[in-house]
Write an enzyme that holds these catalytic residues in place. Structure first.
Site, PDB file in Angstrom:
ATOM      1  N   GLY A   1       0.831  -1.195   0.000  1.00 36.45           N
ATOM      2  CA  GLY A   1       0.000   0.000   0.000  1.00 36.45           C
ATOM      3  C   GLY A   1       0.864   1.242   0.000  1.00 36.45           C
TER       4      GLY A   1
ATOM      5  N   GLN B   1       2.898  10.078   1.363  1.00 35.10           N
ATOM      6  CA  GLN B   1       4.218   9.444   1.449  1.00 35.10           C
ATOM      7  C   GLN B   1       5.126   9.834   0.286  1.00 35.10           C
ATOM      8  OE1 GLN B   1       2.333   5.343   2.114  1.00 35.10           O
ATOM      9  NE2 GLN B   1       4.270   5.188   3.196  1.00 35.10           N
TER      10      GLN B   1
ATOM     11  N   CYS C   1       5.863  -0.128   7.250  1.00 36.96           N
ATOM     12  CA  CYS C   1       5.478   0.998   6.403  1.00 36.96           C
ATOM     13  C   CYS C   1       6.671   1.392   5.536  1.00 36.96           C
ATOM     14  CB  CYS C   1       5.063   2.174   7.291  1.00 36.96           C
ATOM     15  SG  CYS C   1       4.602   3.650   6.379  1.00 36.96           S
ATOM     16  N   LEU C   2       6.411   1.698   4.265  1.00 33.77           N
ATOM     17  CA  LEU C   2       7.506   2.079   3.370  1.00 33.77           C
ATOM     18  C   LEU C   2       8.191   3.363   3.842  1.00 33.77           C
ATOM     19  CD1 LEU C   2       5.929   1.303  -0.119  1.00 33.77           C
ATOM     20  CD2 LEU C   2       7.575  -0.059   1.180  1.00 33.77           C
TER      21      LEU C   2
ATOM     22  N   HIS D   1      -4.451   1.421   7.701  1.00 31.46           N
ATOM     23  CA  HIS D   1      -3.087   1.969   7.750  1.00 31.46           C
ATOM     24  C   HIS D   1      -2.926   3.093   6.719  1.00 31.46           C
ATOM     25  CE1 HIS D   1       1.456   1.356   7.956  1.00 31.46           C
ATOM     26  NE2 HIS D   1       1.307   2.108   6.885  1.00 31.46           N
ATOM     27  N   GLU D   2      -3.367   2.840   5.488  1.00 28.95           N
ATOM     28  CA  GLU D   2      -3.191   3.846   4.423  1.00 28.95           C
ATOM     29  C   GLU D   2      -4.077   5.064   4.650  1.00 28.95           C
ATOM     30  OE1 GLU D   2      -0.699   3.550   2.632  1.00 28.95           O
ATOM     31  OE2 GLU D   2      -0.335   1.452   3.081  1.00 28.95           O
TER      32      GLU D   2
ATOM     33  N   HIS E   1      -2.531   7.570   6.872  1.00 32.04           N
ATOM     34  CA  HIS E   1      -1.568   8.473   6.232  1.00 32.04           C
ATOM     35  C   HIS E   1      -2.254   9.746   5.738  1.00 32.04           C
ATOM     36  CE1 HIS E   1       2.208   6.310   6.223  1.00 32.04           C
ATOM     37  NE2 HIS E   1       1.659   5.219   5.729  1.00 32.04           N
TER      38      HIS E   1
HETATM   39 NI    NI Z   1       2.530   3.306   5.649  1.00 32.37          NI
END
Ligand code: NI
Length: 187
Positions: free
Chosen positions: A46, A51, A92-93, A134-135, A138
């Protein structure tokens, strides 16, 4: 299509609240395509627009192992969440190398628009439900480490800031030596 640079925690731009998308145009489609490519390349399941330093309500998700179930969620909104909660290990990226347990609703119903502006709903459980929550966090400027204890958060910040300083020194050395970046994206 270019790979996009992913901001790393604790970059303050990750804490901005994203604005709704108002134009479902070619720019949006290109952005979604670039986000998907960046997510698959990372690799991740995701990616949210904040981000990649775009403060708009855009999320791409693909929790499938075959990488053929891409979903783009524009202006998504959780309209229902189960009372039952579940703890899952998340990463998380934007927080590379860090994984920890986060409690979320076990099932959610989300309403969103596709890239053409067509509304749709998803009722999700399992990984998809975790990933959606989670997304969508963000988009509100929230990263999963915000759910951890202040002590853990401090350690994660210190570790990532140290790594970032090392990356900067490396880039500076390469620049002085006249070397170009080793890959399409700065690493
Ligand atoms: Ni994330």
């Amino acid at each position: 299509m270019p790979l996009l640079n992913i901001l790393r925690y604790p970059d303050p731009r990750l804490a901005r609240v994203a604005k709704p998308v108002t134009a479902f145009d070619d720019r949006l489609k290109q952005l979604v395509a670039d986000m998907a490519e960046t997510m698959y390349d990372a690799p991740g399941i995701g990616l949210a627009a904040p981000q990649i330093n775009v403060a708009e309500q855009i999320v791409v998700i693909d929790v499938s192992e075959s990488h053929d179930q891409l979903r783009a969620l524009i202006n998504p909104e959780i309209v229902w969440a189960s009372e039952e909660k579940k703890e899952c290990q998340e990463g998380c990226l934007s927080v590379p190398g860090i994984y920890d347990q986060v409690e979320r609703a076990e099932r959610v119903k989300v309403r969103a628009f596709d890239v053409d502006g067509k509304p749709f709903e998803i009722e999700a459980d399992g990984w998809l439900a975790v990933c959606i929550q989670h997304e969508l966090d963000h988009l509100k400027g929230r990263v999963f480490v915000d759910y951890l204890s202040p002590l853990k958060r401090r350690r994660i910040k210190d570790k990532l800031q140290k790594e970032e300083r090392e990356r900067q020194r490396e880039r500076e050395r390469d620049r002085i030596a006249g070397k170009g970046p080793l890959s399409r994206r700065e690493r």
